[in-house]
Design a protein around this motif. Sequence first.
Motif, PDB file in Angstrom:
ATOM      1  N   PHE A  63       0.860  -1.174   0.000  1.00 19.34           N
ATOM      2  CA  PHE A  63       0.000   0.000   0.000  1.00 19.34           C
ATOM      3  C   PHE A  63       0.898   1.227   0.000  1.00 19.34           C
ATOM      4  CE2 PHE A  63      -3.258  -2.766   2.264  1.00 19.34           C
ATOM      5  CZ  PHE A  63      -4.073  -2.884   1.141  1.00 19.34           C
ATOM      6  N   LEU A  64       0.646   2.116  -0.935  1.00 20.53           N
ATOM      7  CA  LEU A  64       1.466   3.306  -1.111  1.00 20.53           C
ATOM      8  C   LEU A  64       0.574   4.538  -0.968  1.00 20.53           C
ATOM      9  CD1 LEU A  64       4.178   4.639  -2.164  1.00 20.53           C
ATOM     10  CD2 LEU A  64       3.220   4.378  -4.462  1.00 20.53           C
ATOM     11  N   ALA A  65       0.801   5.338   0.056  1.00 19.01           N
ATOM     12  CA  ALA A  65       0.042   6.573   0.263  1.00 19.01           C
ATOM     13  C   ALA A  65       0.929   7.756  -0.087  1.00 19.01           C
ATOM     14  CB  ALA A  65      -0.431   6.682   1.708  1.00 19.01           C
ATOM     15  N   THR A  66       0.395   8.676  -0.887  1.00 22.82           N
ATOM     16  CA  THR A  66       1.123   9.891  -1.247  1.00 22.82           C
ATOM     17  C   THR A  66       0.245  11.100  -0.920  1.00 22.82           C
ATOM     18  OG1 THR A  66       0.308  10.274  -3.510  1.00 22.82           O
ATOM     19  CG2 THR A  66       2.015   8.587  -3.228  1.00 22.82           C
ATOM     20  N   THR A  67       0.794  12.255  -1.140  1.00 24.47           N
ATOM     21  CA  THR A  67       0.035  13.484  -0.893  1.00 24.47           C
ATOM     22  C   THR A  67      -1.103  13.656  -1.879  1.00 24.47           C
ATOM     23  OG1 THR A  67       1.710  14.645  -2.214  1.00 24.47           O
ATOM     24  CG2 THR A  67       1.951  14.733   0.191  1.00 24.47           C
ATOM     25  N   GLN A  68      -1.173  12.785  -2.905  1.00 21.11           N
ATOM     26  CA  GLN A  68      -2.261  12.890  -3.881  1.00 21.11           C
ATOM     27  C   GLN A  68      -3.261  11.749  -3.813  1.00 21.11           C
ATOM     28  OE1 GLN A  68      -1.202  13.755  -7.902  1.00 21.11           O
ATOM     29  NE2 GLN A  68       0.130  15.466  -7.367  1.00 21.11           N
ATOM     30  N   GLY A  69      -2.985  10.690  -3.064  1.00 26.72           N
ATOM     31  CA  GLY A  69      -3.960   9.615  -3.026  1.00 26.72           C
ATOM     32  C   GLY A  69      -3.400   8.309  -2.490  1.00 26.72           C
ATOM     33  N   GLU A  70      -4.234   7.251  -2.602  1.00 23.11           N
ATOM     34  CA  GLU A  70      -3.902   5.906  -2.126  1.00 23.11           C
ATOM     35  C   GLU A  70      -3.688   4.999  -3.332  1.00 23.11           C
ATOM     36  OE1 GLU A  70      -3.726   4.804   1.071  1.00 23.11           O
ATOM     37  OE2 GLU A  70      -4.180   6.756   1.986  1.00 23.11           O
ATOM     38  N   TYR A  71      -2.590   4.260  -3.315  1.00 24.14           N
ATOM     39  CA  TYR A  71      -2.223   3.419  -4.449  1.00 24.14           C
ATOM     40  C   TYR A  71      -1.736   2.056  -3.957  1.00 24.14           C
ATOM     41  CZ  TYR A  71      -2.196   8.032  -6.632  1.00 24.14           C
ATOM     42  OH  TYR A  71      -2.548   9.282  -7.054  1.00 24.14           O
ATOM     43  N   VAL A  72      -1.542   1.158  -4.915  1.00 23.50           N
ATOM     44  CA  VAL A  72      -0.892  -0.126  -4.653  1.00 23.50           C
ATOM     45  C   VAL A  72       0.329  -0.221  -5.553  1.00 23.50           C
ATOM     46  CG1 VAL A  72      -1.089  -2.644  -4.763  1.00 23.50           C
ATOM     47  CG2 VAL A  72      -3.022  -1.273  -3.941  1.00 23.50           C
ATOM     48  N   LEU A  73       1.465  -0.499  -4.957  1.00 25.20           N
ATOM     49  CA  LEU A  73       2.713  -0.709  -5.688  1.00 25.20           C
ATOM     50  C   LEU A  73       2.927  -2.215  -5.822  1.00 25.20           C
ATOM     51  CD1 LEU A  73       5.608  -0.076  -6.742  1.00 25.20           C
ATOM     52  CD2 LEU A  73       6.325   0.085  -4.338  1.00 25.20           C
ATOM     53  N   THR A  74       3.124  -2.681  -7.053  1.00 24.96           N
ATOM     54  CA  THR A  74       3.334  -4.105  -7.301  1.00 24.96           C
ATOM     55  C   THR A  74       4.643  -4.333  -8.021  1.00 24.96           C
ATOM     56  OG1 THR A  74       0.959  -4.571  -7.433  1.00 24.96           O
ATOM     57  CG2 THR A  74       2.428  -6.171  -8.452  1.00 24.96           C
ATOM     58  N   LEU A  75       5.433  -5.267  -7.488  1.00 30.07           N
ATOM     59  CA  LEU A  75       6.616  -5.775  -8.173  1.00 30.07           C
ATOM     60  C   LEU A  75       6.279  -7.193  -8.624  1.00 30.07           C
ATOM     61  CD1 LEU A  75       7.727  -3.554  -6.125  1.00 30.07           C
ATOM     62  CD2 LEU A  75       9.914  -4.760  -6.303  1.00 30.07           C
ATOM     63  N   PHE A  76       6.381  -7.441  -9.920  1.00 33.74           N
ATOM     64  CA  PHE A  76       5.967  -8.725 -10.478  1.00 33.74           C
ATOM     65  C   PHE A  76       7.110  -9.725 -10.383  1.00 33.74           C
ATOM     66  CE2 PHE A  76       3.335  -5.461 -12.348  1.00 33.74           C
ATOM     67  CZ  PHE A  76       2.065  -5.985 -12.188  1.00 33.74           C
ATOM     68  N   GLU A  77       6.846 -10.814  -9.662  1.00 31.41           N
ATOM     69  CA  GLU A  77       7.892 -11.795  -9.374  1.00 31.41           C
ATOM     70  C   GLU A  77       7.940 -12.943 -10.379  1.00 31.41           C
ATOM     71  OE1 GLU A  77      10.019 -11.270  -7.026  1.00 31.41           O
ATOM     72  OE2 GLU A  77       9.064  -9.744  -5.766  1.00 31.41           O
ATOM     73  N   VAL A  78       6.852 -13.156 -11.126  1.00 28.89           N
ATOM     74  CA  VAL A  78       6.776 -14.291 -12.060  1.00 28.89           C
ATOM     75  C   VAL A  78       6.636 -13.804 -13.498  1.00 28.89           C
ATOM     76  CG1 VAL A  78       5.493 -16.368 -12.707  1.00 28.89           C
ATOM     77  CG2 VAL A  78       5.814 -15.808 -10.283  1.00 28.89           C
ATOM     78  N   LEU A  79       5.650 -12.947 -13.750  1.00 32.15           N
ATOM     79  CA  LEU A  79       5.462 -12.436 -15.100  1.00 32.15           C
ATOM     80  C   LEU A  79       6.616 -11.521 -15.482  1.00 32.15           C
ATOM     81  CD1 LEU A  79       1.649 -11.595 -14.915  1.00 32.15           C
ATOM     82  CD2 LEU A  79       2.701 -13.423 -16.247  1.00 32.15           C
ATOM     83  N   THR A  80       7.044 -11.612 -16.736  1.00 31.47           N
ATOM     84  CA  THR A  80       8.161 -10.804 -17.214  1.00 31.47           C
ATOM     85  C   THR A  80       7.664  -9.458 -17.744  1.00 31.47           C
ATOM     86  OG1 THR A  80       8.043 -11.613 -19.484  1.00 31.47           O
ATOM     87  CG2 THR A  80       9.339 -12.923 -17.910  1.00 31.47           C
ATOM     88  N   TYR A  81       8.596  -8.565 -17.953  1.00 36.99           N
ATOM     89  CA  TYR A  81       8.271  -7.238 -18.488  1.00 36.99           C
ATOM     90  C   TYR A  81       7.537  -7.372 -19.826  1.00 36.99           C
ATOM     91  CZ  TYR A  81       9.005  -2.211 -19.191  1.00 36.99           C
ATOM     92  OH  TYR A  81       8.817  -0.860 -19.368  1.00 36.99           O
ATOM     93  N   GLU A  82       7.954  -8.351 -20.626  1.00 35.08           N
ATOM     94  CA  GLU A  82       7.364  -8.534 -21.954  1.00 35.08           C
ATOM     95  C   GLU A  82       5.961  -9.127 -21.882  1.00 35.08           C
ATOM     96  OE1 GLU A  82      11.458  -7.856 -22.043  1.00 35.08           O
ATOM     97  OE2 GLU A  82      10.469  -9.572 -21.064  1.00 35.08           O
ATOM     98  N   GLN A  83       5.667  -9.866 -20.814  1.00 38.25           N
ATOM     99  CA  GLN A  83       4.354 -10.507 -20.685  1.00 38.25           C
ATOM    100  C   GLN A  83       3.285  -9.578 -20.121  1.00 38.25           C
ATOM    101  OE1 GLN A  83       5.788 -13.681 -18.138  1.00 38.25           O
ATOM    102  NE2 GLN A  83       5.479 -15.214 -19.751  1.00 38.25           N
ATOM    103  N   LEU A  84       3.673  -8.478 -19.515  1.00 43.28           N
ATOM    104  CA  LEU A  84       2.737  -7.676 -18.723  1.00 43.28           C
ATOM    105  C   LEU A  84       1.890  -6.663 -19.476  1.00 43.28           C
ATOM    106  CD1 LEU A  84       4.918  -7.225 -15.561  1.00 43.28           C
ATOM    107  CD2 LEU A  84       2.556  -8.042 -15.571  1.00 43.28           C
ATOM    108  N   PRO A  85       2.306  -6.123 -20.624  1.00 43.67           N
ATOM    109  CA  PRO A  85       1.527  -5.037 -21.220  1.00 43.67           C
ATOM    110  C   PRO A  85       0.051  -5.355 -21.454  1.00 43.67           C
ATOM    111  CG  PRO A  85       3.688  -5.097 -22.220  1.00 43.67           C
ATOM    112  CD  PRO A  85       3.604  -6.300 -21.321  1.00 43.67           C
ATOM    113  N   PHE A  86      -0.288  -6.576 -21.852  1.00 45.45           N
ATOM    114  CA  PHE A  86      -1.708  -6.886 -22.081  1.00 45.45           C
ATOM    115  C   PHE A  86      -2.528  -6.622 -20.832  1.00 45.45           C
ATOM    116  CE2 PHE A  86      -5.352  -9.732 -21.807  1.00 45.45           C
ATOM    117  CZ  PHE A  86      -5.997  -9.482 -23.003  1.00 45.45           C
ATOM    118  N   TYR A  87      -2.064  -7.104 -19.690  1.00 49.54           N
ATOM    119  CA  TYR A  87      -2.826  -6.970 -18.448  1.00 49.54           C
ATOM    120  C   TYR A  87      -2.886  -5.504 -17.992  1.00 49.54           C
ATOM    121  CZ  TYR A  87      -1.416 -11.884 -18.514  1.00 49.54           C
ATOM    122  OH  TYR A  87      -1.169 -13.175 -18.899  1.00 49.54           O
ATOM    123  N   ILE A  88      -1.748  -4.834 -18.044  1.00 46.81           N
ATOM    124  CA  ILE A  88      -1.670  -3.451 -17.582  1.00 46.81           C
ATOM    125  C   ILE A  88      -2.519  -2.549 -18.467  1.00 46.81           C
ATOM    126  CG2 ILE A  88      -0.130  -1.489 -17.236  1.00 46.81           C
ATOM    127  CD1 ILE A  88       0.198  -3.673 -15.124  1.00 46.81           C
TER     128      ILE A  88
END
Length: 322
Positions: A40-65
Amino acid sequence: MAVFTPVSDDDARELLKHYSLGELISLRGITAGIENTNYFLATTQGEYVLTLFEVLTYEQLPFYIELMHHLAQKGIPVPEPQTRRNGERLGLLHGKPTAIVTRLSGGYEPDPGATHCTLAGATLARTHLAGSSFAMQQPNLRGLGWWRETIPKVLPFLDPGQAELISAVLEEQIAFAQSGLYGELPSGPAHCDLFRDNVLFDGTYETPRMGGFIDFYFAGCDTWLFDVAVSVNDWCIDRNSGAFIDEKLQAWLRAYAQVRPFTAAERQAWPLLLQAAALRFWTSRLFDYFLPRPAQTLKPHDPRHFERVLRQRRTAPAPALP
């Protein structure tokens, strides 16, 4: 524990320099989840979720994102990936693909009632219609091709009755996928994993409000009816027997159909899609149970649950679509 890669406050501050999301207020690890590191990432502009992908690769992620971004832009309640100053929505942190998404309100309901089912059904129909204009294509990576590859690997662990059942259903699904009826089914981007723990609700149990859909990392292009079948096979059943609870099922299906009416082809294919959805999760749970990944630390789900669901779908008449 879903914090596999530690992230410090200084790491987060450095990452935020690539966004226009304000200054860091707090960073807190999230213990839920299986495959990714989440904070959970809180900033002066809002509440967010920070995710580091441990299995999916950089090349596999664009469809989902990009699918999540597209749906959020269409007004669907999903986590919206935030855009970096360079115009991209994926970055790297500690060598891992990284995204920041909006944090949705609410929590998941482990024992949803008919009202929850109504909200989920209507929202899934809206999601399908909104996704129909999404340009990127990716098949459901846990679809028929994966079943054909994986079922032979789990057959040695099954008793003769189980092996006969799973092999028979697979052959039926192969034939169905080659039929003209299958080709008539409406299709497009689908969540493919809309279990009750992937939907958040606000409000009270008696008067819930939709918080949103999460965890799109099994999404792919498939028939929309498969997505419906996956959902009701979890949302609308008696856990012990796998049998449908009619009040919940009818609430779910009617709400969906009011937004996107079912077609004649879907009505005809419904019994087979209910079996396909059960087969998909029986297969994946068998694989996770008998052939776990070396680093897998969580206890796998009992595969017998979806065996019961599949047997129910083959013996009990499928309720007609509204």
